[in-house]
Design an enzyme around this catalytic site. Structure first.
Site, short mmCIF file in Angstrom:
data_model
loop_
_atom_site.label_atom_id
_atom_site.label_comp_id
_atom_site.label_asym_id
_atom_site.label_seq_id
_atom_site.Cartn_x
_atom_site.Cartn_y
_atom_site.Cartn_z
N ARG A 133 0.83 -1.21 0.00
CA ARG A 133 0.00 0.00 0.00
C ARG A 133 0.86 1.26 0.00
O ARG A 133 0.34 2.36 -0.13
CB ARG A 133 -0.92 0.01 1.22
CG ARG A 133 -2.04 -1.01 1.09
CD ARG A 133 -2.97 -0.94 2.25
NE ARG A 133 -4.07 -1.88 2.09
CZ ARG A 133 -4.87 -2.25 3.08
NH1 ARG A 133 -4.71 -1.74 4.28
NH2 ARG A 133 -5.84 -3.10 2.87
N GLU A 170 -1.10 -8.46 -5.46
CA GLU A 170 -2.50 -8.85 -5.67
C GLU A 170 -2.62 -10.33 -6.06
O GLU A 170 -3.54 -11.02 -5.65
CB GLU A 170 -3.15 -7.97 -6.74
CG GLU A 170 -3.42 -6.56 -6.27
CD GLU A 170 -4.35 -6.50 -5.06
OE1 GLU A 170 -5.14 -7.44 -4.84
OE2 GLU A 170 -4.28 -5.50 -4.31
N GLN A 210 -5.21 -16.03 -2.83
CA GLN A 210 -5.62 -17.17 -2.00
C GLN A 210 -4.86 -17.24 -0.69
O GLN A 210 -4.88 -18.26 -0.03
CB GLN A 210 -5.42 -18.49 -2.76
CG GLN A 210 -6.64 -18.94 -3.52
CD GLN A 210 -6.50 -18.73 -5.01
OE1 GLN A 210 -5.49 -18.21 -5.47
NE2 GLN A 210 -7.49 -19.13 -5.76
N TYR A 240 -10.81 -8.83 -11.10
CA TYR A 240 -10.44 -8.27 -9.80
C TYR A 240 -9.02 -7.68 -9.85
O TYR A 240 -8.79 -6.52 -9.50
CB TYR A 240 -10.52 -9.33 -8.68
CG TYR A 240 -9.75 -8.86 -7.49
CD1 TYR A 240 -10.27 -7.85 -6.69
CD2 TYR A 240 -8.45 -9.30 -7.24
CE1 TYR A 240 -9.53 -7.31 -5.66
CE2 TYR A 240 -7.70 -8.77 -6.22
CZ TYR A 240 -8.23 -7.78 -5.43
OH TYR A 240 -7.49 -7.24 -4.42
N ASP A 251 -13.31 -8.33 -4.95
CA ASP A 251 -12.91 -9.65 -4.45
C ASP A 251 -14.03 -10.18 -3.54
O ASP A 251 -15.11 -9.58 -3.47
CB ASP A 251 -11.56 -9.57 -3.71
CG ASP A 251 -11.65 -8.82 -2.40
OD1 ASP A 251 -12.70 -8.19 -2.13
OD2 ASP A 251 -10.68 -8.87 -1.62
N THR A 271 -7.97 -27.01 -2.35
CA THR A 271 -9.28 -26.37 -2.44
C THR A 271 -10.41 -27.40 -2.54
O THR A 271 -11.40 -27.32 -1.84
CB THR A 271 -9.34 -25.44 -3.68
OG1 THR A 271 -8.17 -24.65 -3.68
CG2 THR A 271 -10.56 -24.54 -3.64
#
Ligand code: SF4
Length: 350
Positions: A24, A36, A41, A119, A137, A293
C-alpha cells in the site's frame, strides 16, 4: 447517503487507521500486481514475507520474464496454487514482448493478460494508475451484497454483474485505489462473514442489510461441495545418503517436486506395485494430511531402501540440502521432514 458521501465516509474511516501493508506504500504497478496475485488465496500477514523476498529476487517484469521456472517455483514454495506463479511469468513475458516491459494502465488490457482476472485488473488499474474502476474480491462482494441488499445467489453471472455495476458506481474519481483498499479492509475487519460489526461501520446509514436486519444471511451462496478425500501412500526411497524425488507432470502442482506417491496405495506392497518400484520396506514414517481447495490428501508415509540407485525418468536422487533447494509443495512437508530425519541415520544396503 449518495455515492460521494459513501466514499467520503469510507475513506475517512480508512485514513483513521488501516493496516500497514507494504504494497500500500507503493504505486509501482509491478509490485502491486505481484502483491495482488499473492493475496488471491493467501492471507495478507503470510504474503508480506513472500512479497518482499519475491521482489528482491525478481525486481522487475523483465527479471521475472527471464527467471528459470524452478527458481520461480522455489520463490513461491509454501504459497500454494502454483499456477499463479506460472501465469505471472507468462504475463510478464507478454508484457515484455507486447508492452515494452511496462504494465498497461487500462483494466481491459490488463485483463487480457494470463492469470489477470477482473479483480486483479481493477486493483492494479486503480491502485497503480488511478483509474476509476472497482476491484471486486470476495470481501467487496459481501459488502456490496449487503449495502445494496442483493438477496440472490452471488455466483449467478447476472448477479455478479449487478454487484460489479454497484461497486463501479461507488468508486470516486479521487483516490480510487485507496477506496478499493478501504472496501476490502471494511470486508476483512468490519463487514465480516457471518455477523458483521455494524455498529463500527462507517457506511451503515447507506446499508440495506443493516436496515433490514438480515446482514448475517448475506451474501446468498450455494453450499460448497464437500472436498474429495484421497488416501495416498507416499514413498521415501533411500539409496545411501540420498532419497528419490520426482518432478510432477500432473496439472495440479505441475513442475513441483514430490516424493513418489500413489492413490489408494497406503500399504507398502500396494505402493511399490503402483509406483513400479522394487525396494525393501524399512518402516512407516507417520501420517500427514493436506487440504487443497477441492480435495484432501490423507497420506501414509513409508520408508524404503532401494536395491540399486534406480534411474527413473523425471526422478532425481538428492541429499538433504538438495531437498531444500528443490521446490516442494507444502503437501510434502511432513515427508520431507521424515526424509531429512532418516538421512541423519546410517543405513546399510543389502
Ligand atoms: Fe456490513 Fe453492517 Fe456495514 Fe452493512 S452496516 S456494510 S452489513 S458492516
Amino acid at each position: 447517503m449518495s455515492a460521494p458521501d459513501f466514499a467520503a465516509a469510507l475513506l475517512a474511516w480508512y485514513d483513521a487507521g488501516h493496516r500497514a501493508l507494504p504494497w500500500r506504500d507503493t504505486r509501482d504497478p509491478y509490485a502491486i500486481w505481484v502483491s495482488e496475485v499473492m493475496l488471491q488465496q493467501t492471507r495478507a500477514e503470510t504474503v508480506i514475507g513472500y512479497y518482499q523476498h519475491f521482489l528482491k529476487r525478481f525486481p522487475s517484469v523483465s527479471a521475472l520474464a527471464d527467471a528459470p521456472e524452478q527458481e520461480l517455483l522455489k520463490a513461491w514454495e509454501g504459497l500454494g496454487y502454483y499456477s499463479r506463479a506460472r501465469n505471472l511469468q507468462k504475463a510478464a513475458k507478454r508484457i515484455v514482448s507486447e508492452h515494452g516491459g511496462s504494465l498497461p494502465s487500462d483494466a481491459h488490457a490488463l485483463a487480457a493478460l494470463p492469470g489477470i482476472g477482473p479483480y486483479t485488473a481493477g486493483a492494479v488499474a486503480s491502485m497503480a494508475f488511478g483509474q476509476c474502476t472497482a476491484a471486486v474480491d470476495g470481501n467487496v462482494e459481501r459488502v456490496i451484497a449487503r449495502v445494496a441488499g442483493i438477496r440472490e445467489e452471488v455466483t449467478v453471472p447476472s448477479v455478479r454483474r449487478a454487484i460489479r455495476a454497484h461497486a463501479d458506481a461507488l468508486v470516486p474519481a479521487e483516490r480510487p485505489g485507496d477506496f478499493n483498499n478501504a472496501m476490502m479492509e471494511l470486508g476483512a475487519r468490519v463487514c465480516v462473514p457471518g455477523t458483521p460489526d455494524c455498529e463500527a461501520c462507517p457506511v451503515r446509514a447507506r446499508c440495506d442489510a443493516h436496515r433490514e436486519g438480515d446482514a448475517d444471511a448475506l451474501p446468498v451462496k450455494r453450499r460448497a461441495r464437500a472436498p474429495l478425500v484421497e488416501n495416498r501412500g507416499v514413498a521415501i526411497v533411500r539409496w545411501g545418503g540420498r532419497v528419490l524425488v520426482q518432478r510432477r507432470s500432473e496439472r495440479m502442482l505441475n513442475g513441483m517436486w514430490q516424493f513418489p506417491n500413489a492413490l489408494n496405495a497406503s500399504q507398502p506392497d500396494a505402493l511399490l506395485r503402483a509406483l513400479r518400484l522394487s525396494a525393501e520396506w524399512a518402516g512407516e514414517a507417520g501420517e500427514a494430511k493436506h487440504v487443497f481447495t477441492h480435495r484432501v490428501w490423507e497420506m501414509r508415509l513409508h520408508k524404503f531402501i532401494a536395491q540399486s540407485p534406480l534411474e527413473i525418468s523425471e526422478c532425481r536422487w538428492v541429499d538433504a540440502s538438495g531437498l531444500d533447494e528443490l521446490p516442494l509443495p507444502t503437501a510434502m512437508r511432513a515427508a520431507k521432514k521424515a526424509a531429512k530425519d532418516w538421512l541423519k541415520e546410517d543405513i546399510t544396503h543389502a
